[in-house]
Scaffold this motif. Structure first.
Motif, short mmCIF file in Angstrom:
data_model
loop_
_atom_site.label_atom_id
_atom_site.label_comp_id
_atom_site.label_asym_id
_atom_site.label_seq_id
_atom_site.Cartn_x
_atom_site.Cartn_y
_atom_site.Cartn_z
N GLU A 162 0.83 -1.21 0.00
CA GLU A 162 0.00 0.00 0.00
C GLU A 162 0.86 1.26 0.00
OE1 GLU A 162 -3.05 2.34 3.04
OE2 GLU A 162 -2.44 0.27 3.47
N LEU A 163 1.91 1.27 0.84
CA LEU A 163 2.77 2.44 0.92
C LEU A 163 3.59 2.61 -0.35
CD1 LEU A 163 3.93 2.05 4.63
CD2 LEU A 163 2.56 3.92 3.69
N GLU A 164 4.10 1.52 -0.90
CA GLU A 164 4.83 1.60 -2.16
C GLU A 164 3.97 2.21 -3.26
OE1 GLU A 164 6.62 -1.94 -3.60
OE2 GLU A 164 7.68 -2.37 -1.73
N THR A 165 2.72 1.75 -3.33
CA THR A 165 1.81 2.25 -4.37
C THR A 165 1.62 3.76 -4.23
OG1 THR A 165 0.66 0.13 -4.50
CG2 THR A 165 -0.52 2.07 -5.30
N LYS A 166 1.45 4.23 -3.01
CA LYS A 166 1.24 5.66 -2.79
C LYS A 166 2.49 6.46 -3.17
CE LYS A 166 -1.23 7.19 0.69
NZ LYS A 166 -1.80 7.46 2.03
N VAL A 167 3.65 5.96 -2.76
CA VAL A 167 4.89 6.69 -3.06
C VAL A 167 5.15 6.74 -4.56
CG1 VAL A 167 7.41 6.62 -2.83
CG2 VAL A 167 5.97 6.25 -0.82
N LEU A 200 9.99 11.51 2.58
CA LEU A 200 8.74 10.97 2.07
C LEU A 200 7.52 11.76 2.54
CD1 LEU A 200 9.59 7.21 2.57
CD2 LEU A 200 9.14 8.31 0.37
N LEU A 201 7.55 12.24 3.76
CA LEU A 201 6.38 12.89 4.33
C LEU A 201 6.29 14.36 3.93
CD1 LEU A 201 4.22 11.59 6.16
CD2 LEU A 201 5.30 12.72 8.11
N VAL A 202 7.43 15.05 3.94
CA VAL A 202 7.42 16.49 3.61
C VAL A 202 7.70 16.63 2.12
CG1 VAL A 202 8.32 18.77 4.21
CG2 VAL A 202 8.21 16.98 5.95
N ASP A 203 6.67 16.48 1.35
CA ASP A 203 6.82 16.39 -0.11
C ASP A 203 6.90 17.76 -0.78
OD1 ASP A 203 4.22 17.23 0.29
OD2 ASP A 203 3.31 15.37 -0.43
N ASN A 204 6.70 18.84 -0.02
CA ASN A 204 6.64 20.17 -0.62
C ASN A 204 7.85 21.04 -0.30
OD1 ASN A 204 6.01 20.43 2.07
ND2 ASN A 204 4.04 21.45 1.75
N VAL A 205 8.87 20.50 0.35
CA VAL A 205 10.14 21.21 0.56
C VAL A 205 11.16 20.58 -0.38
CG1 VAL A 205 11.99 21.71 2.20
CG2 VAL A 205 9.62 21.81 2.95
#
Length: 222
Positions: free
Chosen positions: A8-13, A135-140
């Motif tokens: 599930e996480l791989e798919t999202k990334v 992975l979490l902070v995708d906008n920096v």
């Protein structure tokens, strides 16, 4: 973490979807560092290709003091919990959504000699923290690794766990510019010198092939 949650996480990334706080908690709790590194490396490659930035005129003390308007710090250590780290990252992400002013996120490891009475975290915990931050902070755009804070060996490893920027002091006993070029090439990346505002000063040649790097002894960064 079971195979279903990993999938599930791989798919999202790989789909470029924004991860939730619960996703970050699952990632920080995962002990499969190789898998976590692959996910973070994919995201950093999407953002920055094979480039690793380093400061042509570094001033890490300014950024560690939180004086740079372009930088945000992520302090972490052995005694904090994952929830604190995740809450901090989500707040930074939300702030960036609103203002868009941040250029770089800097995980900063508590050091025992700093006097804050927090024990230092193990290298594996540092690599997890870098990966989840990327992975979490995708906008920096950038994630920085301070070699004076983590040590050169761990700093080099963070380049495969989401970091794309190296910084630290250049004084007697610290790595020279040529040392940094070799360290980045050895890790398989293209060194790019930048200024304090993240404008490119000079872009160097890409890393030699893996076969070429293996043909000569690799330097061990103490």
């Amino acid at each position: 973490m079971d195979a279903g949650r990993k999938s599930e996480l791989e798919t999202k990334v790989y789909a470029g979807e924004r991860l939730t706080r619960a996703d970050g908690e699952a990632l920080l709790g995962c002990d499969d560092l190789a898998w976590l590194g692959r996910l973070a490396h994919h995201r950093r490659t999407e953002l920055n290709g094979d480039r690793v930035l380093f400061a042509a005129d570094p001033d890490p003390a300014r950024e560690l003091a939180g004086e740079s308007p372009l930088a945000a710090l992520l302090p972490y250590g052995k005694d904090d919990n994952h929830g604190q780290r995740l809450d901090h990252l989500i707040r930074l992400r939300d702030r960036q959504d609103e203002t868009g002013g941040l250029v770089v996120l800097i995980p900063v490891l508590h050091q025992p000699e700093s006097g804050d009475h927090t024990e230092t975290a193990a290298p594996a915990e540092s690599l997890k923290t870098f990966a989840v931050a990327r992975l979490l902070v995708d906008n920096v755009p950038h994630v920085k690794s301070l070699w004076g804070n983590h040590g050169l060996s761990v700093a080099q490893l963070t380049l495969n766990f989401g970091a794309d920027d190296l910084d630290g002091s250049v004084t007697d006993g610290d790595p020279t510019r040529d040392d940094l070029l070799e360290l980045i090439w050895d890790a398989g990346f293209r060194p790019v010198e930048r200024d304090a505002r993240y404008e490119v000063v000079h872009e160097h040649e890409p890393a030699p092939s893996l076969a070429g790097r293996r043909s000569e002894p690799q330097k061990v960064w103490a």
